[in-house]
Write a protein that holds these residues in place. Structure first.
Motif, PDB file in Angstrom:
ATOM      1  N   ARG A  17       0.839  -1.198   0.000  1.00  0.00           N
ATOM      2  CA  ARG A  17       0.000   0.000   0.000  1.00  0.00           C
ATOM      3  C   ARG A  17       0.874   1.247   0.000  1.00  0.00           C
ATOM      4  O   ARG A  17       2.067   1.195   0.288  1.00  0.00           O
ATOM      5  CB  ARG A  17      -0.909   0.021   1.238  1.00  0.00           C
ATOM      6  CG  ARG A  17      -1.840  -1.187   1.334  1.00  0.00           C
ATOM      7  CD  ARG A  17      -3.080  -1.004   0.486  1.00  0.00           C
ATOM      8  NE  ARG A  17      -3.913  -2.196   0.525  1.00  0.00           N
ATOM      9  CZ  ARG A  17      -5.141  -2.252   0.020  1.00  0.00           C
ATOM     10  NH1 ARG A  17      -5.678  -1.205  -0.550  1.00  0.00           N
ATOM     11  NH2 ARG A  17      -5.833  -3.371   0.080  1.00  0.00           N
ATOM     12  N   PHE A  18       0.266   2.399  -0.306  1.00  0.00           N
ATOM     13  CA  PHE A  18       0.986   3.654  -0.355  1.00  0.00           C
ATOM     14  C   PHE A  18       0.850   4.414   0.964  1.00  0.00           C
ATOM     15  O   PHE A  18      -0.181   4.332   1.622  1.00  0.00           O
ATOM     16  CB  PHE A  18       0.431   4.541  -1.476  1.00  0.00           C
ATOM     17  CG  PHE A  18       0.648   3.969  -2.845  1.00  0.00           C
ATOM     18  CD1 PHE A  18       1.780   4.291  -3.569  1.00  0.00           C
ATOM     19  CD2 PHE A  18      -0.284   3.108  -3.407  1.00  0.00           C
ATOM     20  CE1 PHE A  18       1.986   3.766  -4.827  1.00  0.00           C
ATOM     21  CE2 PHE A  18      -0.086   2.580  -4.668  1.00  0.00           C
ATOM     22  CZ  PHE A  18       1.056   2.911  -5.375  1.00  0.00           C
ATOM     23  N   THR A  20      -0.128   7.461   3.313  1.00  0.00           N
ATOM     24  CA  THR A  20      -1.352   8.245   3.172  1.00  0.00           C
ATOM     25  C   THR A  20      -1.211   9.445   2.262  1.00  0.00           C
ATOM     26  O   THR A  20      -2.004   9.647   1.339  1.00  0.00           O
ATOM     27  CB  THR A  20      -1.839   8.719   4.556  1.00  0.00           C
ATOM     28  OG1 THR A  20      -2.076   7.575   5.371  1.00  0.00           O
ATOM     29  CG2 THR A  20      -3.134   9.514   4.429  1.00  0.00           C
ATOM     30  N   TRP A  23      -0.876   8.249  -1.488  1.00  0.00           N
ATOM     31  CA  TRP A  23      -1.997   7.687  -2.238  1.00  0.00           C
ATOM     32  C   TRP A  23      -3.094   8.711  -2.478  1.00  0.00           C
ATOM     33  O   TRP A  23      -3.820   8.627  -3.475  1.00  0.00           O
ATOM     34  CB  TRP A  23      -2.538   6.403  -1.600  1.00  0.00           C
ATOM     35  CG  TRP A  23      -3.077   6.411  -0.206  1.00  0.00           C
ATOM     36  CD1 TRP A  23      -2.428   5.996   0.918  1.00  0.00           C
ATOM     37  CD2 TRP A  23      -4.392   6.773   0.235  1.00  0.00           C
ATOM     38  NE1 TRP A  23      -3.233   6.110   2.022  1.00  0.00           N
ATOM     39  CE2 TRP A  23      -4.458   6.575   1.635  1.00  0.00           C
ATOM     40  CE3 TRP A  23      -5.528   7.249  -0.410  1.00  0.00           C
ATOM     41  CZ2 TRP A  23      -5.590   6.830   2.397  1.00  0.00           C
ATOM     42  CZ3 TRP A  23      -6.667   7.511   0.339  1.00  0.00           C
ATOM     43  CH2 TRP A  23      -6.687   7.305   1.720  1.00  0.00           C
ATOM     44  N   LYS A  24      -3.197   9.712  -1.625  1.00  0.00           N
ATOM     45  CA  LYS A  24      -4.157  10.783  -1.913  1.00  0.00           C
ATOM     46  C   LYS A  24      -3.702  11.580  -3.131  1.00  0.00           C
ATOM     47  O   LYS A  24      -4.491  11.941  -4.004  1.00  0.00           O
ATOM     48  CB  LYS A  24      -4.310  11.700  -0.698  1.00  0.00           C
ATOM     49  CG  LYS A  24      -5.118  11.077   0.440  1.00  0.00           C
ATOM     50  CD  LYS A  24      -5.268  12.045   1.594  1.00  0.00           C
ATOM     51  CE  LYS A  24      -6.112  11.435   2.715  1.00  0.00           C
ATOM     52  NZ  LYS A  24      -7.512  11.252   2.316  1.00  0.00           N
ATOM     53  N   ILE A  58     -10.655   6.079  -5.397  1.00  0.00           N
ATOM     54  CA  ILE A  58      -9.214   6.307  -5.510  1.00  0.00           C
ATOM     55  C   ILE A  58      -8.936   7.750  -5.910  1.00  0.00           C
ATOM     56  O   ILE A  58      -8.098   8.429  -5.313  1.00  0.00           O
ATOM     57  CB  ILE A  58      -8.587   5.335  -6.536  1.00  0.00           C
ATOM     58  CG1 ILE A  58      -8.648   3.895  -6.021  1.00  0.00           C
ATOM     59  CG2 ILE A  58      -7.136   5.726  -6.837  1.00  0.00           C
ATOM     60  CD1 ILE A  58      -8.262   2.860  -7.055  1.00  0.00           C
ATOM     61  N   GLY A  61      -9.345  10.234  -3.159  1.00  0.00           N
ATOM     62  CA  GLY A  61      -8.540  10.026  -1.970  1.00  0.00           C
ATOM     63  C   GLY A  61      -9.280   9.365  -0.829  1.00  0.00           C
ATOM     64  O   GLY A  61      -8.950   9.575   0.339  1.00  0.00           O
ATOM     65  N   THR A  63      -9.731   5.971  -0.587  1.00  0.00           N
ATOM     66  CA  THR A  63      -9.244   4.619  -0.323  1.00  0.00           C
ATOM     67  C   THR A  63      -7.790   4.502  -0.743  1.00  0.00           C
ATOM     68  O   THR A  63      -7.349   5.192  -1.669  1.00  0.00           O
ATOM     69  CB  THR A  63     -10.094   3.568  -1.082  1.00  0.00           C
ATOM     70  OG1 THR A  63      -9.685   2.256  -0.690  1.00  0.00           O
ATOM     71  CG2 THR A  63      -9.936   3.702  -2.589  1.00  0.00           C
ATOM     72  N   ASN A  64      -7.049   3.687  -0.048  1.00  0.00           N
ATOM     73  CA  ASN A  64      -5.651   3.444  -0.369  1.00  0.00           C
ATOM     74  C   ASN A  64      -5.588   2.215  -1.273  1.00  0.00           C
ATOM     75  O   ASN A  64      -5.784   1.091  -0.817  1.00  0.00           O
ATOM     76  CB  ASN A  64      -4.853   3.207   0.918  1.00  0.00           C
ATOM     77  CG  ASN A  64      -3.349   3.119   0.665  1.00  0.00           C
ATOM     78  OD1 ASN A  64      -2.905   3.007  -0.461  1.00  0.00           O
ATOM     79  ND2 ASN A  64      -2.579   3.157   1.736  1.00  0.00           N
TER      80      ASN A  64
END
Length: 247
Positions: A17-18, A20, A23-24, A58, A61, A63-64
């Motif tokens: 995962r990215f 926070t 990923w936003k 996505i 922003g 959900t990751n």
């Protein structure tokens, strides 16, 4: 090996995962590229094999996304995950929101300086009042052809309307002519050739499939401003080199 190794010193992503903040930002990058490609969320959903609901989450922003999901989106957008990732962290000013607000603010400042109503500006630019209203209220980013029309109506160069430091009192000479959209393709070609860049090299720098660059140089339709800004970054050219009258 994780694609982020070596990118700005980041290490592997825990759990695929990215972080926070990343990923936003990545969601905004996906939305920007989707719009550049002329796709709506449903069309991207079909190309990527991901639900439109997930794409919406996505992009906003909410959900990751898993790296595998981002890989599918990158493939559907004819780019790579590293290019998609870096397009946001390296170019934070290239967001839809920032550009829309800047263009809206500058156009309205020049209109006010000239003492024009929105209706008068729309008439001068040969655009509908509803379209001009959307720009005034920062609801859309005009494509190049309409930006040129607005610039002509306001007596300024098109690139000035994207400048953060805009002087509403500055004007071009009355005899200034304005570029036709189909001339931009020739300018892109000449600048790229002058830099000694191949289409493959330029497309790799942009994170695009080469076919997209070939389309740019053979295009006789309109250009998205975000696309032109990316081309400027790749070629090390100023926006004025592509969309302003340079004589």
């Amino acid at each position: 090996m994780c694609f982020t190794c070596g990118i700005r010193g980041r290490t592997s992503l825990a759990g695929g995962r990215f972080p926070t903040a990343d990923w936003k930002s990545l969601g905004r990058s996906i939305r920007r590229l989707r719009k550049e490609r002329g796709l709506n969320q449903a069309q991207l959903s079909e190309l990527a094999g991901i639900s439109a609901v997930t794409i919406s989450q996505i992009e906003n922003g909410l959900t990751n996304p898993a790296i595998g999901t981002v890989e599918m989106l990158a493939k559907a957008l004819s780019t790579s995950v590293p290019a998609l990732y870096l397009s946001r962290t390296d170019q934070p000013r290239r967001t839809d929101e920032a550009l829309i607000n800047t263009v809206s603010k500058n156009i309205d400042a020049r209109r006010t300086y000239l003492g024009l109503s929105s209706a008068e500006m729309a008439q001068r630019a040969e655009l509908s009042q509803s379209y001009v209203s959307k720009i005034k209220h920062a609801r859309l980013l005009p494509k190049v052809s309409r930006l040129v029309k607005l610039a002509r109506a306001l007596g300024v160069q098109p690139s000035w309307l994207l400048a953060e430091a805009f002087d509403p009192a500055k004007a071009v000479p009355g005899e200034t002519s304005y570029i036709h959209v189909h001339d931009i393709a020739a300018r892109i070609f000449m600048i790229r050739e002058g830099k000694g860049l191949t289409v493959l090299g330029a497309s790799q720098l942009a994170g695009w499939h080469p076919s997209l660059w070939y389309e740019l140089e053979g295009k006789r339709r309109d250009y998205a401003l975000l696309t032109v800004l990316t081309v400027c970054d790749v070629l090390g050219a100023g926006l004025s080199d592509l969309i302003d009258e340079t004589d």
